[in-house]
Design an enzyme around this catalytic site. Structure first.
Site, PDB file in Angstrom:
ATOM      1  N   ASP A  33      -7.780   8.385  27.601  1.00  0.00           N
ATOM      2  CA  ASP A  33      -8.710   7.300  27.316  1.00  0.00           C
ATOM      3  C   ASP A  33      -9.662   7.797  26.229  1.00  0.00           C
ATOM      4  O   ASP A  33      -9.743   9.000  25.942  1.00  0.00           O
ATOM      5  CB  ASP A  33      -9.467   6.879  28.576  1.00  0.00           C
ATOM      6  CG  ASP A  33     -10.044   5.467  28.441  1.00  0.00           C
ATOM      7  OD1 ASP A  33     -10.142   4.959  27.303  1.00  0.00           O
ATOM      8  OD2 ASP A  33     -10.412   4.865  29.466  1.00  0.00           O
TER       9      ASP A  33
HETATM   10  C1  BGC Z   1     -11.309   1.972  27.751  1.00  0.00           C
HETATM   11  C2  BGC Z   1      -9.827   1.774  27.600  1.00  0.00           C
HETATM   12  C3  BGC Z   1      -9.522   1.279  26.215  1.00  0.00           C
HETATM   13  C4  BGC Z   1     -10.054   2.256  25.204  1.00  0.00           C
HETATM   14  C5  BGC Z   1      -9.783   1.867  23.770  1.00  0.00           C
HETATM   15  C6  BGC Z   1     -11.901   2.778  26.626  1.00  0.00           C
HETATM   16  O1  BGC Z   1     -13.286   2.669  26.643  1.00  0.00           O
HETATM   17  O2  BGC Z   1     -11.579   2.584  28.991  1.00  0.00           O
HETATM   18  O3  BGC Z   1      -9.366   0.869  28.571  1.00  0.00           O
HETATM   19  O4  BGC Z   1      -8.150   1.079  26.058  1.00  0.00           O
HETATM   20  O5  BGC Z   1     -11.445   2.366  25.383  1.00  0.00           O
HETATM   21  O6  BGC Z   1     -10.603   0.847  23.356  1.00  0.00           O
END
Ligand code: BGC
Length: 738
Positions: A281
């Protein structure tokens, strides 16, 4: 201003540029032979790659400008998107263009120019349809928009279980049951990947609250995790073979999810045989060799991490032998394999037109099946042609329908119907889709007087409601990534509903919430329709449901508690701690999640898992269960016993006669959704996955031989028939696949 990078430090970009393109005919390209397996193709191209090129494939950048940290994405990134990983053009390997996510093609908040795309209902809404075909179609639709928008990786597939009903991201997920969540989210992922693009499944694992998500340590008995949160992932993965698994922000049993050898190397890759790649993530990587050696294959979203861990540091780690060359090869191979497997390399993504009218119909069908009719006293719904006056109250129902916030925010064509609501910055903005319930209600009630009152003044709303044939109160709960939410409706909405209900006993509440909320006014209102965040076509969908053009067929994918004291945790862990202070969340309830907890503790929920009313009624009969060749097959008849066409959702629950060490009195073993004309009948057969009859212990799934109760119900608390069946003892290896 709080941004989603608030915790990350400013660092300069360390880029490892791919070698420039060689003449096209310099290398023959056996990996472009589509008759070869994805593994063979990945191995063939890997042989041609330099170490630097492999390092390029495993290092991802945020794809949006971040003025606060003076960051601009690399050339080639799609503006306003989540991620970008450079390709290797000389070998015909395209960049990975990554977009969020679960309800449609999102735009990152900071981007000036929003992509305007079709939004599905929230993940919770889609789960509430209990209709995997619909989830697949929705996935196929948003995946096609991703492809047409120039993306070959969609960061969708949220399947964390609702362990904590206050989790602000529950709306992105598939509810509280591993079978339902894994089935529904798996179907959506398969739909997305049918567009020859990669989807993720996320956030692996136990990212079950947002408070302190980057630091908290989720403690759980590993065997209990296998029977709950991990089982949801396992089901989703085996139903859809997602190209990637996104590891989560939090720690699990003392190690961050993205450097957790048990989660990544042991469970995911060894036990489940996952062949794709693990991406972090955004900002969830905390180390170089520790992460890589624990199984992380791709570092995402530079500069979200405190410092760059892949790129130059990884190159140095490989040079020094702290990470083996073989492991770097494995990382790159996994990424390439997934891209070949879905077809993302064979069919380049090219931005192109989108059929918004067709897609509006797809999301509308989803919203119409997602809505759950929780209560309907005296059959006040559907509204009939005799209704002469309607008061619509609250929640900007004159303008549109609410959506959930955070990185998954998908912006609608036509712009935000209610701009300027707080918070306007991360994790906002609060976005209403311009699909007005009021307009749609007026269109279906051309002879009625329909007025709107904004609901900010309960007394005024009550006065308006007093003389009307029916009062429709829209109430909402805005939920978002990076925050958790109370279960009590904000902004005095409980008082609003009480006031309206006191003035008009024909009051109907329409809820737009991310998940469960408390309803202190429930006894005073006639009906409650939960529409979640219903997506782009939500206004029309809710009107169709209220007027009976569509018969409600959603069922709760999550228990609605009566009171906070019923929950495993009275308060959220981590609230009020100093920023950055690590804390544990002790999931001592293990696999006893949701309805299992309520059953085990003998608690009466407000509305149970699986509940949902219809404008018709269903009879369930002829329950049979056959245990043969290691499988359990359950069959029964469903009959539409009412006067309207409608969809029933028969649910099969299972339970060992003596308890047999189960975490709960019963588990959902299977379900089906059937569409029946009045008087019509159908025979349904469902297979119960043997893991749902087993307890995970000492490295295997163990089914205790003996008598099992098989229950057929309309909800987890409305069991209509039950029978016993004898099941032989059986041990399934951890690698078991159906
Ligand atoms: C989130 C993810 C997301 C990623 C990219 C993170 O803050 O937890 O679910 O895919 O950002 O935007």
């Amino acid at each position: 201003m709080i941004t989603r990078f608030a915790l990350a430090l400013g660092v300069s970009v360390v880029a490892l540029a791919a070698a420039g393109p060689a003449p096209a005919d310099a290398v023959s390209r056996p990996w472009m032979d589509v008759s070869l397996s994805p593994d063979a193709r990945a191995s063939a191209v890997l042989k041609e790659m330099s170490r630097d090129e492999k390092l390029v494939l495993v290092f991802g950048y945020f794809s949006s400008t971040d003025k606060g940290r003076n960051y601009s994405p690399p050339a080639g990134a799609r503006p306003g998107a989540a991620g970008y990983v450079a390709g290797v053009p000389r070998l015909g390997i395209p960049p990975q263009w990554q977009t969020d996510a679960g309800i449609g093609v999102a735009t990152q908040g900071a981007a000036q120019q929003k992509r305007e795309r079709t939004a599905l209902p929230s993940g919770m809404g889609t789960a509430a349809t209990w209709n995997p075909d619909l989830a697949y179609k929705g996935g196929a639709m948003i995946g096609s928009e991703a492809r047409s928008s120039g993306f070959n990786v969609m960061l969708a597939g949220g399947v964390d279980l609702v362990r904590e009903p206050r989790n602000g991201r529950n709306f992105e997920y598939g509810g509280e049951d591993p079978l339902l969540a894994g089935t529904m989210v798996g179907a959506q992922i398969a739909g997305i990947q049918s567009n020859r693009i990669v989807s993720t499944v996320k956030h692996y694992a136990l990212n079950d609250q947002e408070t302190g998500r980057g630091i908290l340590d989720a403690r759980i008995d590993p065997d209990q995790a296998r029977m709950s949160d991990l089982l949801a992932f396992e089901f989703a993965i085996e139903r859809s073979s997602p190209g990637s698994v996104m590891c989560a922000y939090n720690q699990v049993n003392g190690a961050h999810a993205c450097e957790n050898d048990w989660l990544l190397n042991q469970v995911l890759k060894r036990d489940w045989g996952f062949r794709g790649y693990v991406m972090s993530d955004w900002g969830a990587t905390h180390s170089t060799e520790r992460s890589v050696n624990a199984g992380l294959d791709q570092d995402s979203g530079f500069p979200f991490d405190k410092e760059p861990y892949f790129g130059a540091p990884l190159k140095a780690a490989v040079a020094a032998g702290r990470v083996s060359q073989q492991r770097l090869d494995d990382m790159a191979r996994r990424i390439l394999r997934s891209m070949f497997a879905v077809g993302a390399i064979d069919q380049e993504v090219v931005p192109g037109p989108i059929d918004f009218a067709a897609h509006a119909a797809v999301t509308r069908a989803d919203a119409e099946q997602a809505a759950v009719l929780l209560k309907n006293r005296d059959s006040i719904l559907p509204l009939g042609p005799d209704v002469r006056s309607i008061v619509v109250i609250g929640s900007h129902a004159d303008k549109g329908v609410l959506s959930g916030g955070g990185s998954s925010q998908t912006y609608p064509a036509g712009g935000n119907a209610v701009p300027g609501l707080q918070p306007t910055g991360w994790p906002g903005p609060v976005v209403y889709y311009p699909s007005s319930p009021l307009d749609a209600i007026r269109a279906l009630a051309p002879n009625a007087k329909v007025i709107f009152v904004d609901g900010s003044d309960p007394a005024e709303a009550a006065r308006a409601a007093a003389g009307a044939d029916v009062a429709l109160v829209f109430a909402n709960q805005w939920a978002s990534e990076s925050i958790d939410v109370p279960l009590t409706l904000a902004d005095n909405q409980d008082a609003l509903i009480e006031a309206v209900a006191a003035a008009n006993k024909r009051s109907v509440v329409v809820l737009e919430t991310g998940g469960p909320v408390l309803m202190p006014w429930l006894d005073r209102v006639s009906a409650v329709l939960e529409i979640w965040y219903p997506g782009t076509s939500g206004g029309g969908a809710v009107a169709n449901l209220l007027f009976g053009r569509i018969n409600p067929s959603g069922r709760l994918p999550v228990t609605f508690p009566r009171d906070l004291v019923q929950l495993p945790r009275l308060a959220l862990d981590g609230v009020g701690l100093p920023e950055g202070q690590v804390f544990t969340v002790d999931y001592s309830e293990g696999a006893t999640v949701g309805y299992k907890w309520f059953d085990a503790k003998n608690l009466q929920p407000l509305f149970p898992f699986g509940h949902g009313l219809s404008y018709t009624s269903f009879g369930y009969e002829g329950l049979k269960a056959v245990s043969a060749n290691g499988g359990l097959t359950v069959s029964f008849r469903v009959r539409n016993t009412g006067a309207a066409r409608g969809m029933g959702v028969p649910q099969v629950y299972v339970s060992p006669a003596g308890g047999a060490g189960w975490e709960a009195p019963k588990r959902l073993g299977g379900f089906s959704k059937v569409d029946l004309a009045p008087g019509a009948e159908t025979v349904v057969s469902v297979k119960v996955d043997p893991r749902l009859l087993a307890v995970f212990r000492s490295g295997a799934w163990r089914i205790a031989g003996g008598s099992y109760k098989v229950m057929l119900g309309a909800s987890s608390r409305d069991i209509r028939q039950s029978i016993s069946v004898t099941v032989p003892a059986r041990t399934l290896p951890v690698t078991y696949r159906p």
